[in-house]
Design an enzyme around this catalytic site. Structure first.
Site, mmCIF file in Angstrom:
data_model
loop_
_atom_site.group_PDB
_atom_site.id
_atom_site.type_symbol
_atom_site.label_atom_id
_atom_site.label_comp_id
_atom_site.label_asym_id
_atom_site.label_seq_id
_atom_site.Cartn_x
_atom_site.Cartn_y
_atom_site.Cartn_z
ATOM 1 C CG ASP A 132 -0.314 -0.156 2.542
ATOM 2 O OD1 ASP A 132 0.800 -0.718 2.603
ATOM 3 O OD2 ASP A 132 -0.912 0.275 3.544
ATOM 4 C CD GLU A 154 3.102 -0.711 7.695
ATOM 5 O OE1 GLU A 154 3.194 -0.602 8.931
ATOM 6 O OE2 GLU A 154 3.187 0.277 6.947
ATOM 7 C CD GLU A 155 2.168 3.428 5.389
ATOM 8 O OE1 GLU A 155 2.091 3.791 6.564
ATOM 9 O OE2 GLU A 155 3.221 3.462 4.731
HETATM 10 ZN ZN ZN Z 1 4.583 4.029 6.404
HETATM 11 ZN ZN ZN Z 2 6.373 1.519 5.623
#
Ligand code: ZN
Ligand code: ZN
Length: 453
Positions: free
Chosen positions: A113, A180-181
């Site tokens: 992402d 992940e963000e």
């Molecule tokens: Zn990041």
């Molecule tokens: Zn990262």
């Protein structure tokens, strides 16, 4: 346009100050490793395709859990290399499996992402993408955390591993992890059977670029390297009324003000100066007008720590302080304390970190491979360690050595991750990421030759 070659810039480095040892040695030592010339040649051979993939991905970033085109591209690349690929794992996640005889199973992870940031790097291949986020707000989208670099590195490493299977034995599992963000992609993949539908890894490896270190270098650290992070929302209840008649009210604004200050003493007075701890009150919401005392004030807190005991203490102390301040003001109701989904500290397995860092130092030398301190950011790669898998995340230096030296000398700060101006020093950073991954995988999946009788 392809960014200029790092090698072309190297001659000018010889004029640099030698005052910064880290930089001086990096800048005067060719990136080509003395002990691993063969591996460096393999990285060189795979680099061009890796860089082309990076540029494509950088141009077309996608937000968390919307990484459909990105996932499709990674799936296609891995399929072409002979991996058995499954898509849609944890919504948009990708899992590629390459079996190569009997040996350990090693998982190599990249994120998919990008971030809601409008790019301001001025690169010829800068992202011009705009989209609506999950709240319907129009946002620019940018790979401002370097996940494009991680994807390019992982695919390049997979290309080298698939191209020469005589150098390793075992099962390589490459995953493209979504979201992940927003620290939910790893959990989504686990919930969708990452550890049961696919070979369970004996080790999990990831790299992350880091502009706080010069390109060409690799950072490691045994134990916690990224923090526990918890969102806490506190609702403080008072009794509203006219601003001119405070004696008829219980003012939650005053309780909130006292609470904010008292919360600061948890870290400064109750926690050892040698333990990492943060309590930040990032937002206060309350009231509508100057002459109205409101009924309620809300505080939004970010709470961070590196160890479980410190984390437990911070939360217990927040509960105690918040409730006591409300009680001291005779609030009509005890405050409501809500906790959001937690992110656990990322802990590098000590034995694994020692094994890999010793090997990297042997191969690349101690000036390129350094023990780096932990930091207060968070990452959901921690979920692999929490699931009982020995994990290691390596840091990949991402700042051009001359810029690093200048910033160190002048005391200025460079664009950090998530900045609209962040651009990794591509060639050396990407080459180093591939090199680190390739050496690590071969170390963990060696060819064991039968002893002669
Ligand atoms: Zn990041
Ligand atoms: Zn990262």
């Amino acid at each position: 346009m392809t960014p200029p070659s790092h090698y072309q810039r190297l001659p000018s480095m010889s004029r640099l100050s030698r005052s910064v040892l880290f930089l001086a040695v990096v800048s005067t030592t060719p990136l080509r490793a003395q002990h691993s010339t063969g591996v460096t040649a393999e990285v060189d051979a795979a680099y061009k395709q890796g860089e082309a993939l990076y540029v494509d991905l950088h141009r077309a970033p996608e937000l968390s859990f919307h990484e459909t085109a990105t996932a499709a591209r990674i799936a296609t690349e891995l399929r072409q290399l002979g991996f058995d690929v499954t898509t849609g794992v944890g919504r948009t996640g990708v899992v590629g499996v390459l079996k190569n005889g009997i040996g350990p199973t090693v998982l190599l992870r990249t994120e998919l992402d990008a971030l809601p940031v409008t790019e301001a790097t001025g690169l010829s291949f800068a992202s011009a993408v705009r989209t609506r986020d999950d709240n319907g707000i129009d946002v620019g989208v940018m790979h401002a955390c370097g996940h494009d670099l991680h994807m390019a590195a992982v695919v390049s490493t997979a290309r080298i591993m698939a191209g020469d299977r005589s150098r390793w034995r075992g099962t390589l599992v490459v995953i493209g992890q979504p979201a992940e963000e927003v620290v939910s992609g790893a959990r989504a993949m686990f919930a969708d059977g990452l550890l049961t539908r696919f070979p369970r890894p004996d080790f999990a490896i990831a790299v992350h670029d880091d502009p706080r270190y010069p390109s060409g270098t690799i950072g490691y650290h045994p134990g916690p390297i990224l923090s526990n992070s918890d969102a806490v929302t506190v609702h403080i209840f008072g009794k509203g009324g006219h601003g001119a008649r405070p004696e008829t009210t219980v003012d939650p604004v005053v309780i909130a003000a006292r609470t904010v200050l008292s919360l600061q003493t948890i870290v400064s007075r109750e926690t050892s100066p040698f333990d990492f701890a943060v309590i930040t009150v990032g937002a206060i919401h309350g009231g509508t007008k100057r002459n109205i005392i409101p009924d309620e004030v809300r505080l939004d807190l970010s709470v961070r720590s590196l160890t479980d005991p410190v984390r437990k203490h911070l939360h217990a102390a927040i509960d105690r302080v918040v409730k006591a301040e409300a009680a001291a003001a005779a609030a009509p109701r005890e405050p409501l304390i809500e906790r959001g989904e937690p992110t656990n500290a990322l802990v590098n397995d000590s034995a694994l970190t020692t094994r890999i860092s010793s090997m990297l130092i042997r191969e690349l030398g101690p000036t390129r491979v350094r023990d780096v301190p932990p930091e207060g950011a968070s990452e959901d790669f921690s979920e692999f360690q929490r699931a009982g898998i020995p994990t290691l995340m390596l840091k990949i230096g991402a700042t051009e050595p001359a810029a690093y030296e200048k910033a160190t000398r002048e005391g200025t700060t460079l664009p950090s991750l998530h900045s609209s101006s962040f651009k990794p020093d591509l060639q050396p950073a990407l080459r180093t990421a591939i090199l680190a991954e390739l050496l690590t995988l071969r170390e963990l999946m060696p060819v064991v030759r039968a002893a002669r009788r």
